[in-house]
Design a protein around this motif. Structure first.
Motif: not given
Length: 120
Positions: A22-34, A105-115
């Motif tokens: 899950d962390l790898a997917a959220v941060e946009g890295v491979t599982q081995p890198a995470m 604030k709305h931008l921050a919420e959207l970014e959080s949801q996107d992450r």
């Protein structure tokens, strides 16, 4: 500390324990890198791995108190940096920032949801 490390700690602080996949997917890295990143942060005392009570086959990455303290300190440093800069603005510029706060604030919420959504 790398940007990905800091972002991973912030994710754990915001969302609680997560699987490495899950962390790898959220941060946009491979599982081995995470996995390697988690190992380094674990050796630094910022995270720890724990079993999942709901599924004994799963290991979760959890923020330690040291990791939570790091996230808080980093956020506070950001707040102080903005305070110093805002103090240099004109009254009109400060008013413009205050007026823009709902949109920011709305931008921050959207970014959080996107992450939170796994990247494809």
């Amino acid at each position: 500390m790398s940007l990905t490390s800091a972002a991973t700690l912030a994710t754990l602080d915001r969302t609680g324990p997560r699987r490495i996949t899950d962390l790898a997917a959220v941060e946009g890295v491979t599982q081995p890198a995470m996995t390697a990143l988690v190992r380094v942060m674990e050796e630094s005392g910022l995270v720890e791995r724990r079993g999942d009570a709901g599924d004994k086959r799963v290991t979760l990455v959890c923020l330690t108190e040291a990791g939570a303290s790091y996230v808080r300190t980093r956020r506070q440093a950001g707040v102080h940096a903005f305070e110093r800069l805002i103090d240099k603005l004109t009254d009109g510029e400060v008013e413009a920032l205050v007026a823009a706060l709902p949109a920011l604030k709305h931008l921050a919420e959207l970014e959080s949801q996107d992450r939170e959504r796994p990247k494809q």
